[in-house]
Design a protein around this motif. Structure first.
Motif, short mmCIF file in Angstrom:
data_model
loop_
_atom_site.label_atom_id
_atom_site.label_comp_id
_atom_site.label_asym_id
_atom_site.label_seq_id
_atom_site.Cartn_x
_atom_site.Cartn_y
_atom_site.Cartn_z
N LEU A 117 0.82 -1.20 0.00
CA LEU A 117 0.00 0.00 0.00
C LEU A 117 0.86 1.25 0.00
N SER A 118 0.44 2.26 -0.77
CA SER A 118 1.10 3.58 -0.77
C SER A 118 0.14 4.53 -1.47
N ALA A 119 0.43 5.81 -1.35
CA ALA A 119 -0.44 6.81 -1.96
C ALA A 119 -0.51 6.61 -3.47
N GLY A 120 0.62 6.15 -4.04
CA GLY A 120 0.68 6.06 -5.49
C GLY A 120 0.27 4.71 -6.07
N SER A 159 -6.87 3.67 -7.29
CA SER A 159 -5.82 3.94 -6.31
C SER A 159 -6.04 3.06 -5.08
N LEU A 160 -4.95 2.61 -4.49
CA LEU A 160 -5.07 1.79 -3.28
C LEU A 160 -5.04 2.65 -2.01
N GLN A 161 -4.85 3.94 -2.20
CA GLN A 161 -4.82 4.87 -1.07
C GLN A 161 -5.96 4.68 -0.07
N PRO A 162 -7.22 4.52 -0.54
CA PRO A 162 -8.32 4.40 0.44
C PRO A 162 -8.19 3.19 1.36
#
Lengths: 450, 312, 450, 312
Positions: free
Chosen positions: A38-41, A52-55
């Motif tokens: 997981l990461s913001a990008g 995006s996996l951010q959530p």
């Protein structure tokens, strides 16, 4: 809580994800399995949408997500499934008679659906949710009403998977990693089945504070599984004959914190012997220390090179390690280093005490030649377990160990695993199964000096 | 049994058998016995009389001799060996089920695990190994005497710091409230597991896993039905272990003369059986061969796993 | 009805026994299995009583008998069981909860029974039936009332088996003969399991009018099973390398009439080849004919000798072939002769046409050497099936057949059989099972001349 | 398929493929096809075009070539091969279940056997082989079209003298009264077998046997319950076939130098992987090795057998 050790020291609640944590994403109830960091990008492609996996960061493991259409395009939104998902099962009971009714009249000619692909796309553009599309499809199906309740549910589920996919957030553990690889890329883990792997760990008595010697030609799965059991105590020493270490990328998918990563070391087999024979060698090793350190770094980068090669040939397993998220992992380097060269001080300890367990998963090496050499590194009364895809090498090895009075309690065993479908009126073993889990030779080393 | 309880007890080339140690006396793969070493004591079996005092100072894994010259091996205890020697107060779980349960329940060091019933403590011992050093196993049995015997066993095997045995009817009363929301995993071996499931829901941390072991499919069906409301990933397995016997044997290599004519070969007479056989030549080669044992356990029980839904 | 052929031509209804017919006696629901040949003089020991088998003559197969005490001592009396025998099962449903109740309070110290052995003997002397003794035992049991209903039924069944044994009259078929031998004397039939045997028959396409070549080192079980399928048509040729035929006593347990017995022949392997090579040899064989006939008789008597030797070492299997009934068989010689030397005229037919099937169950011979020699005797496109206890000989054989382009459709398979206990609330696979049925190599011979 | 129907059709060195014969065209163990030989016809597949006229006069078991030089084998049909090539109108039974059913039902030449449903006729074909030449199989399917296709198949395979196909809902109506007391054995493959059991009781000769095939355990439970009143020897089995793959392979024989010293051996450079490895010697021996295929059918169905109690 020592559990933190296992899941990164910086994390307070290992039951929540964090930035940089490795997760297993289960899409549509096991249809697709993706390991991601997981990461913001980081992004994940679901159907034809890049989300995006951010959530997912900061959410509890076990959370469900689905794709919603937002202003900035599709995004993953957390939701709590009602018991809907189980409706097939729950309705099954009262309709067991219905289910047994035949469907003589039903002609499924694929022309029963009047909603066109264009119409569906138009609905999407107008912001319809996946569930709404599924309902529309049902409303426009000419045959839906004629189906049995069971067939109706099957139809609904099929459409839901396509138009309203569900993503389940899971912690990566040995069992899920092993199951995912076996499903998607069995060659990489030497066809090692989960039930076989856990038998290896038990038979070799892997426990806290053990010093476990492994020959891991199954991509690091074995090394990772042992490290998970050690929980930041003892050592797992990944050894290899010859000059090139075997890849252990899979061990990086585990969410190991620094504590645990430090306990995963590697060493060429020859070094273990050289330490064993001459004390002086150890100091000469000391002299080599720095260059070895460098060499070891080189090995890591060369492994990374190897990795890309295998990634290239791994289009079929892109689901397991999507390139996007994988490169994220490399850049962020949030995961602690693992598999460093074993430090010299523990070399001498191993020499003095011997390893407490041995596990071999080396289908390409001749079992007996390897065991004959490696067994003296084990402490007396230490148990060992050897995995192989073929029976004959283990039979030969067992016979030689017996004749040479090198071990007792020798046994060749083969696990036999069966999964069941348990549903009202429809309980039976699963029709498709992996029918072969390999063979294990296990035993306990004994003193040979009397 | 667990080196964790005392670092000095860790297996090594220098660790010797001491007075008070638990050793597994190995006669044959199907004949082992757990013995507490006691200076002055003796072990008597069909091979003769073994003095414990002869054992002290020897390494684990040593071959020791009796007065009559018979011998046994002294092994360090492990949960696997313990399962083979413990006294059966109930039906016990064996290695295949045990190892699968531990992996599928995702038990790692530090976990808190609840178990009911304790039975003979076969699984408990492996659970303790899996959660050590900092985790804990709370195990319950409704049978007072059985719980007491289990406690004694856990003292003996040195896992009592990691395991607590309680007397409680889990089917009737559920697990104690003090464990609410604290359990990483729960294991049930109960005749009516569905009765305990509401309590399990309370005990488990979110995303925690339960396993129920049952010999009959009806128990599985009913438990699965009960699990469906609050659990997900409900899966049922059966696991068996097939063992192989290995022997070094000879295989007659049979040859018929190419000519096939009767009486054409003036060959030497062999054993009575092949006497008069002029067409047969026998050569033998020694090979190691393995085949499955035909005596096999056909069933132990079904393992049903489920994960608590994450609703928060 | 052609069925008569199978069960002796003199018999009108093959569903009734006759004087001289071979039967399977199932004592106490499979606890003991005895093959006997019925006659006025035949006796069977049940418990400590010797009972004449005379009352069984002329009864339908499937009849039940039990021991009654008559004026001339105990005798077997036919009776119709009520549904009592199923009471455990039938009560099981309503007591499933009861069954799950624990039996904490129950201490079974074997002192619960106050009826002594002497008292039971006295009852017997006074002519009490077995059922009456069972009832008395229950009445005198201190713990019976405290048991669960299920345990009560178990207790009753145990006592019934001991004091009122039930004998069930069965027709001997391949399946029951195979099952009985596997249970009591597996070595004699090379551990050949019923499911493996029936696969051999199917894979080799054994059907009416086939000429089946067999190498039967499993006591005649294979030969008998093939003959049963041929039903008096075609031939089963039991061949053997060397000079001494393998025993085929088990084939005599089948109730074969003369028609079928004539179709069971034997021949040394060398003779099959000699016929194949030279026509002249055939006539020279004709010259030997008489002496061979005699030799064949000698073989039979020498087999009988062997038989007694094996009987002596077969105390554990006395249940299968009790000496008393066995000697009756020899004397009455009611069973037709089988396993005669193959007549010359069919030798030439085999030479001309080839055999239509081949089955090998020869665990002590090297598979490949045997197959290499024997395969040319088979007609092209004829299927074959080879049984072995070890995988390696079959793997080697399969590889050689493949490389030599001698056969297609080659497959090694292992049957996996599981029996279930199906009872209300207590359904599960049987806890004890024979876990290994051996391996089969099957395939179809192809033309090698193009 | 059954030589019984015409003695001339029996397999032999002299029996050649004729116009009108059914042959199994064998490409590979997993690729076969049934073809009716027809002078003037051709078979086209990935190996090219095969003229039927080339086949006539050849022995069964021959290798035949296409215009392009590709080849296939022509095999004589057997029930086992037929099961691999027939068109699936329903789930079919395979050889392991089929052979077990025939043996356990004690079917021998001359028997009268009832079957429902006919399905794709996979079992029927083997039943016909088992009762031939004088016995008969009466098979029923409620699906008219399916019964008609089965009839065509039985014509094609040459067993139509031994098999009669009826259209009938056996669950609803039972077997026809004309077979009362005439059946040696009955086979049921029905979703609700318990509905047909009262009829089976009427059809069977005394001591006759019934078999019910069901995929789900609930069907087995219910059928067994129904069987208990009039039947004995009620037994349930499951049978699977595990297949093995055979390969001729090489196994690296790994050796570490006894001295264990680093860099002491001036050994030849080998392939890149083991470059820099001074401690390794590799020798290879070719061996034939077999292991189970991992792709396996995990379940087909349960087979429940029962014998009519003898009450007369």
């Amino acid at each position: 809580m020592s559990e933190n050790k296992l899941h990164g020291d910086a994390v307070e609640n290992p039951r929540l994800t964090w930035d940089g944590c490795s997760v297993l994403l289960d899409i549509n109830d096991g249809d697709r399995l993706v390991f991601s960091r997981l990461s913001a990008g980081a992004k994940l492609k679901i159907g034809n949408k890049n989300c995006s996996l951010q959530p997912l960061i900061g959410c509890p493991f076990g959370s469900f997500f689905r794709v919603e259409n937002g202003a900035q395009g599709p995004y993953l939104s957390r939701y709590t499934p009602s018991n809907e998902g189980n409706s097939i099962q729950e309705q099954g009971d009262c309709q067991s008679k219905d289910e047994l009714r035949d469907n003589r009249a039903l002609v499924d000619n694929n022309k029963a659906q009047s909603l066109t692909g264009d119409a569906i796309n138009e609905m999407r553009r107008q912001g319809a949710s996946g569930d709404e599309i599924v309902e529309a499809l049902i409303a426009n199906s000419a045959t839906f009403e004629k189906k049995t309740l069971f067939s109706q549910e099957k139809y609904r589920l099929k459409k839901q998977k396509k138009y309203a996919p569900i993503v389940l957030l899971r912690r990566p553990f040995t069992r899920s990693i092993c199951e995912a690889y076996l499903k998607k890329y069995p060659v990489r883990i030497g066809f090692l089945r989960m039930d076989t792997l856990c038998l290896l760990l038990s038979m070799a008595n892997v426990s806290a504070n053990s010093d476990v010697l492994v020959v891991d030609m199954v991509g690091g799965l074995l090394t990772g599984a042992v490290a998970e059991r050690l929980g930041g105590t003892g050592y797992v020493c990944n050894t290899y004959p010859g000059g090139s270490p075997y890849p252990m990328d899979i061990a990086r998918i585990f969410n190991f914190g620094e504590e645990i990563c430090k306990r995963i070391v590697r060493s060429p087999l020859a070094d273990l012997f050289s330490v064993q024979t001459e004390k002086s060698k150890v100091s000469s090793h000391n002299g080599d220390s720095c260059s070895m350190e460098i060499e070891s770094n080189e090995q890591i980068s060369s492994t990374a090179g190897t990795e890309e090669v295998s990634l290239a040939s791994e289009n079929m397993m892109s689901d397991l390690i999507p390139e996007t998220t994988y490169s994220v992992e490399r850049k962020s380097s949030k995961s602690a280093k693992l598999g460093e060269k074993a430090p010299h001080e523990i070399f001498s300890l191993w020499k003095e005490n011997g390893f407490t367990s041995l596990i071999i998963a080396a289908p390409e090496l001749d079992t007996w030649s390897l065991v004959k050499k490696i067994l003296p590194l084990l402490s007396n009364s230490a148990p060992f377990a050897i995995y192989h895809q073929y029976l004959q090498p283990l039979a030969t090895c067992m016979n030689n160990l017996q004749v040479g009075k090198m071990a007792v309690g020798l046994q060749i065993s083969e696990p036999w695993l069966r999964e069941y479908q348990v549903l009202p009126s429809r309980t039976h073993p699963c029709m498709q199964m992996n029918g072969f889990g390999g063979y294990i030779l296990s035993g306990t080393k004994i003193c040979t000096n009397n | 049994m667990l080196p964790v309880e005392s670092a000095k007890k860790k297996l090594s080339f220098t660790r010797c058998i001491q007075d008070g140690d638990l050793v597994i006396v190995y006669e044959r793969y199907d004949n082992m016995k757990a013995v507490k070493v006691c200076e002055g004591s003796v072990l008597e079996n069909r091979f003769g009389v073994f003095k414990h005092s002869d054992w002290i100072g020897k390494q684990f894994g040593s071959k020791v001799f009796s007065s009559k010259g018979g011998f046994v091996y002294l092994l360090a205890p492990t949960p696997e060996l313990w399962t083979l020697v413990l006294s059966h107060r109930t039906q016990i779980l064996y290695i295949a089920d045990i190892s699968f349960v531990i992996m599928f329940l995702e038990i790692v060091p530090g976990c808190v695990v609840l178990e009911s019933g304790t039975g003979s403590g076969s699984l408990t011992t492996s659970l303790a190994r899996a959660v050590a050093p900092e985790g804990h196993v709370y195990t319950f049995d409704f049978h007072e005497q059985r719980a007491a015997s289990a406690r004694e066993d856990f003292e003996k095997t040195g896992i009592s710091n990691t395991v607590t045995v309680g007397v409680r009817d889990i089917q009737g009363e559920g697990f104690p409230d003090e464990f609410s929301g604290r359990a990483d995993s729960v294991f049930l071996d109960l005749p009516q597991p569905w009765l305990a499931i509401p309590s399990v829901e309370k005990m488990l941390k979110q995303d925690g896993i339960v396993c129920s072991f049952s010999p009959c499919i009806e128990q599985v069906q009913r438990a699965s039905e009960t699990l469906r409301s609050k659990f997900t990933d409900i899966r049922t397995f059966e696991i068996l272990l097939r063992t192989y016997e290995v022997r070094e044997g000879k295989m007659d290599s049979f040859q018929v003369e190419e000519s096939g004519s009767v009486g054409s070969l003036p060959c030497k007479r062999r054993q009575r059986l092949s006497e008069g056989s002029n067409e047969q030549e026998t050569t033998s080669a020694s090979v190691v061969m393995a085949r499955p044992c035909s005596e096999a356990k056909g069933h132990t029980g079904y393992l049903t796993f489920a994960r608590l839904k994450c609703l928060s």
